[in-house]
Design a protein around this motif. Structure first.
Motif, PDB file in Angstrom:
ATOM      1  N   GLU A  86     -12.740 -16.776 -38.887  1.00 57.59           N
ATOM      2  CA  GLU A  86     -14.116 -17.612 -39.442  1.00 57.59           C
ATOM      3  C   GLU A  86     -13.551 -18.677 -40.149  1.00 57.59           C
ATOM      4  O   GLU A  86     -14.297 -19.544 -40.687  1.00 57.59           O
ATOM      5  CB  GLU A  86     -14.773 -16.463 -40.098  1.00 57.59           C
ATOM      6  CG  GLU A  86     -15.210 -15.375 -39.210  1.00 57.59           C
ATOM      7  CD  GLU A  86     -16.253 -14.356 -40.141  1.00 57.59           C
ATOM      8  OE1 GLU A  86     -16.852 -13.505 -39.473  1.00 57.59           O
ATOM      9  OE2 GLU A  86     -16.168 -14.620 -41.158  1.00 57.59           O
ATOM     10  N   PHE A  93     -16.433 -20.650 -42.574  1.00 61.08           N
ATOM     11  CA  PHE A  93     -17.085 -20.998 -41.336  1.00 61.08           C
ATOM     12  C   PHE A  93     -18.662 -20.840 -41.731  1.00 61.08           C
ATOM     13  O   PHE A  93     -19.618 -21.764 -41.285  1.00 61.08           O
ATOM     14  CB  PHE A  93     -16.544 -20.252 -40.269  1.00 61.08           C
ATOM     15  CG  PHE A  93     -17.290 -20.726 -39.036  1.00 61.08           C
ATOM     16  CD1 PHE A  93     -16.948 -21.801 -38.063  1.00 61.08           C
ATOM     17  CD2 PHE A  93     -18.271 -19.867 -38.457  1.00 61.08           C
ATOM     18  CE1 PHE A  93     -17.594 -22.107 -37.019  1.00 61.08           C
ATOM     19  CE2 PHE A  93     -19.031 -19.883 -37.182  1.00 61.08           C
ATOM     20  CZ  PHE A  93     -18.575 -21.197 -36.592  1.00 61.08           C
ATOM     21  N   ASP A  94     -19.071 -19.836 -42.279  1.00 60.33           N
ATOM     22  CA  ASP A  94     -20.555 -19.659 -42.371  1.00 60.33           C
ATOM     23  C   ASP A  94     -21.189 -20.272 -43.235  1.00 60.33           C
ATOM     24  O   ASP A  94     -22.333 -20.332 -43.315  1.00 60.33           O
ATOM     25  CB  ASP A  94     -20.756 -18.088 -42.517  1.00 60.33           C
ATOM     26  CG  ASP A  94     -20.170 -17.306 -41.565  1.00 60.33           C
ATOM     27  OD1 ASP A  94     -20.299 -17.480 -40.379  1.00 60.33           O
ATOM     28  OD2 ASP A  94     -19.554 -15.976 -41.630  1.00 60.33           O
ATOM     29  N   MET A 113     -21.608 -25.782 -37.346  1.00 61.45           N
ATOM     30  CA  MET A 113     -20.880 -24.472 -37.011  1.00 61.45           C
ATOM     31  C   MET A 113     -20.562 -24.561 -35.428  1.00 61.45           C
ATOM     32  O   MET A 113     -19.590 -24.487 -34.920  1.00 61.45           O
ATOM     33  CB  MET A 113     -21.709 -23.230 -37.123  1.00 61.45           C
ATOM     34  CG  MET A 113     -21.730 -22.991 -38.648  1.00 61.45           C
ATOM     35  SD  MET A 113     -22.931 -21.467 -39.227  1.00 61.45           S
ATOM     36  CE  MET A 113     -22.384 -20.228 -37.958  1.00 61.45           C
ATOM     37  N   ALA A 114     -21.505 -25.202 -34.656  1.00 59.64           N
ATOM     38  CA  ALA A 114     -21.466 -25.191 -33.099  1.00 59.64           C
ATOM     39  C   ALA A 114     -20.183 -26.261 -32.975  1.00 59.64           C
ATOM     40  O   ALA A 114     -19.553 -26.121 -32.129  1.00 59.64           O
ATOM     41  CB  ALA A 114     -22.793 -25.711 -32.802  1.00 59.64           C
ATOM     42  N   THR A 131     -17.788 -27.124 -34.962  1.00 60.64           N
ATOM     43  CA  THR A 131     -16.504 -26.420 -35.007  1.00 60.64           C
ATOM     44  C   THR A 131     -16.092 -25.568 -33.862  1.00 60.64           C
ATOM     45  O   THR A 131     -14.935 -25.550 -33.460  1.00 60.64           O
ATOM     46  CB  THR A 131     -16.457 -25.596 -36.527  1.00 60.64           C
ATOM     47  OG1 THR A 131     -16.737 -26.579 -37.348  1.00 60.64           O
ATOM     48  CG2 THR A 131     -15.138 -25.128 -36.710  1.00 60.64           C
ATOM     49  N   ALA A 132     -17.009 -24.629 -33.449  1.00 60.38           N
ATOM     50  CA  ALA A 132     -16.469 -23.693 -32.341  1.00 60.38           C
ATOM     51  C   ALA A 132     -16.381 -24.688 -31.313  1.00 60.38           C
ATOM     52  O   ALA A 132     -15.236 -24.164 -30.381  1.00 60.38           O
ATOM     53  CB  ALA A 132     -17.819 -22.925 -32.052  1.00 60.38           C
ATOM     54  N   ALA A 141     -21.237 -19.311 -32.276  1.00 59.38           N
ATOM     55  CA  ALA A 141     -19.758 -19.419 -31.792  1.00 59.38           C
ATOM     56  C   ALA A 141     -19.747 -18.830 -30.548  1.00 59.38           C
ATOM     57  O   ALA A 141     -19.156 -19.537 -29.902  1.00 59.38           O
ATOM     58  CB  ALA A 141     -18.944 -18.697 -32.913  1.00 59.38           C
ATOM     59  N   THR A 196     -21.787 -21.178 -27.987  1.00 58.05           N
ATOM     60  CA  THR A 196     -20.864 -22.386 -27.820  1.00 58.05           C
ATOM     61  C   THR A 196     -19.665 -22.416 -26.852  1.00 58.05           C
ATOM     62  O   THR A 196     -19.442 -23.190 -26.389  1.00 58.05           O
ATOM     63  CB  THR A 196     -20.494 -23.156 -29.366  1.00 58.05           C
ATOM     64  OG1 THR A 196     -21.693 -23.134 -30.005  1.00 58.05           O
ATOM     65  CG2 THR A 196     -19.798 -24.404 -29.035  1.00 58.05           C
ATOM     66  N   ARG A 197     -18.796 -21.434 -27.314  1.00 58.29           N
ATOM     67  CA  ARG A 197     -17.577 -21.240 -26.553  1.00 58.29           C
ATOM     68  C   ARG A 197     -18.139 -21.060 -25.007  1.00 58.29           C
ATOM     69  O   ARG A 197     -17.431 -21.698 -24.131  1.00 58.29           O
ATOM     70  CB  ARG A 197     -16.911 -19.788 -26.943  1.00 58.29           C
ATOM     71  CG  ARG A 197     -16.053 -20.166 -28.039  1.00 58.29           C
ATOM     72  CD  ARG A 197     -15.294 -19.049 -28.417  1.00 58.29           C
ATOM     73  NE  ARG A 197     -16.156 -17.756 -28.771  1.00 58.29           N
ATOM     74  CZ  ARG A 197     -16.189 -17.291 -29.724  1.00 58.29           C
ATOM     75  NH1 ARG A 197     -15.921 -17.796 -30.870  1.00 58.29           N
ATOM     76  NH2 ARG A 197     -16.837 -16.130 -29.937  1.00 58.29           N
TER      77      ARG A 197
END
Length: 308
Positions: A85, A175-176, A183-184, A186-187, A249, A252-253
């Motif tokens: 995170e 992260f949160d 957030m998306a 970053t992921a 997260a 997105t992955r």
């Protein structure tokens, strides 16, 4: 003690980078080895994966990995990325699949000369534009043009998806704390960096020797990943947020993995790196030789005189 069971695969038996799965993300499990397969054990049971079939294993929070599993990953040339995170932490990778030092030597030569470094950096920038009038721009001007392009790109995807955009803002230690789109992003970047790193080390290149970036052990990773952000990670991140995802997260992955398959990125990364470094032809065999001012000479020989 050597692991029992099947013998480790030899280098010539390993799958080429472009023929592998892009990445597997796991968390909250124990990763072990069963012959030449990885096993993933959690409360739901045990899953098996042939180790040589994947380019990168991305390990998230709550996962543990055994020495035997790491040994197999190293033999198979699989990149291992620990993430959490608080951002990306790249700790290890397997041996290069190439078995040759040619790419590393070429990269070091190009990055060590100012003129050739500028040429490669320009080639990296020019791949991102469709404009005919930029061939004569300086690196500084290209960098400014790239910044403008990225701002327009973010705004365009915000308008396309209806996702609010107020700038790329995130805390690497929290992260949160970011808004959903950051957030998306970053992921998505985590996944893309992992694949770029896997491709770089698979070819035997040096992740720390960047042409546009410098000063970090992943400079070349950022160079290569930046070639594909506009196509893969950025639109994917906006699409995931626009879908109303409650698992940003994870979704997105998975979406990035689908985009990698659709774009045939696994085939493109080795080809693009070879073109940027102007390396042609098949890899040299991993034959150990000694450096010489005229090139190289055979190793394993005694070059001393016959003096007593």
């Amino acid at each position: 003690m050597s692991p029992t069971g099947a013998r480790p695969p030899e280098r010539k038996e390993l799958g080429r980078f472009e023929n592998r799965l892009s990445f597997i993300y796991v968390e909250q499990c124990v990763i072990h080895r069963d012959a030449n397969a990885l096993t993933f054990t959690d409360d739901s049971g045990v899953a098996h994966l042939p180790a040589a079939s994947v380019a990168a294993l991305i390990i998230g929070p709550g996962a543990r990995i055994t020495h035997a599993a790491m040994g197999l990953l190293g033999v198979c040339g699989v990149s291992v990325v620990w993430v959490g995170e608080q951002g990306v932490r790249y700790y290890a990778h397997g041996r290069p699949l190439s078995g040759s030092s040619r790419m590393a030597e070429t990269q070091a030569k190009l990055v060590s000369n100012s003129r050739s470094r500028v040429q490669v950096a320009r080639a990296m920038y020019l791949r991102r534009f469709d404009e005919p009038d930029i061939d004569e721009l300086s690196i500084r001007e290209l960098r400014g043009r790239e910044g403008t392009r990225m701002r327009r790109l973010y705004r365009a995807h915000s308008e396309r998806t209806g996702v609010p955009w107020s700038g790329r803002q995130y805390d690497p230690d929290d992260f949160d704390a970011s808004d959903p789109i950051n957030m998306a992003l970053t992921a998505a970047s985590v996944a893309l960096y992992g694949i770029a790193h896997a491709g770089i080390v698979a070819l035997g290149c040096i992740p720390s020797l960047g042409f546009v970036h410098r000063g970090t052990d992943r400079a070349f990773v950022f160079d290569i990943a930046d070639l594909y952000k506009a196509e893969i990670s950025i639109p994917t991140a906006f699409d995931v947020v626009a879908s109303g995802s409650t698992d940003i997260a994870g979704d997105t992955r998975r979406a990035v993995r689908d985009a990698i398959v659709k774009s045939k990125l696994m085939r493109r990364i080795p080809r693009d790196i070879a073109e940027l470094l102007s390396v042609e032809g098949d890899e040299e065999s991993d034959v150990l030789r000694l450096w010489d001012t005229t090139g190289s000479v055979s190793a394993g020989l005694n070059y001393g005189t016959n003096e007593s």
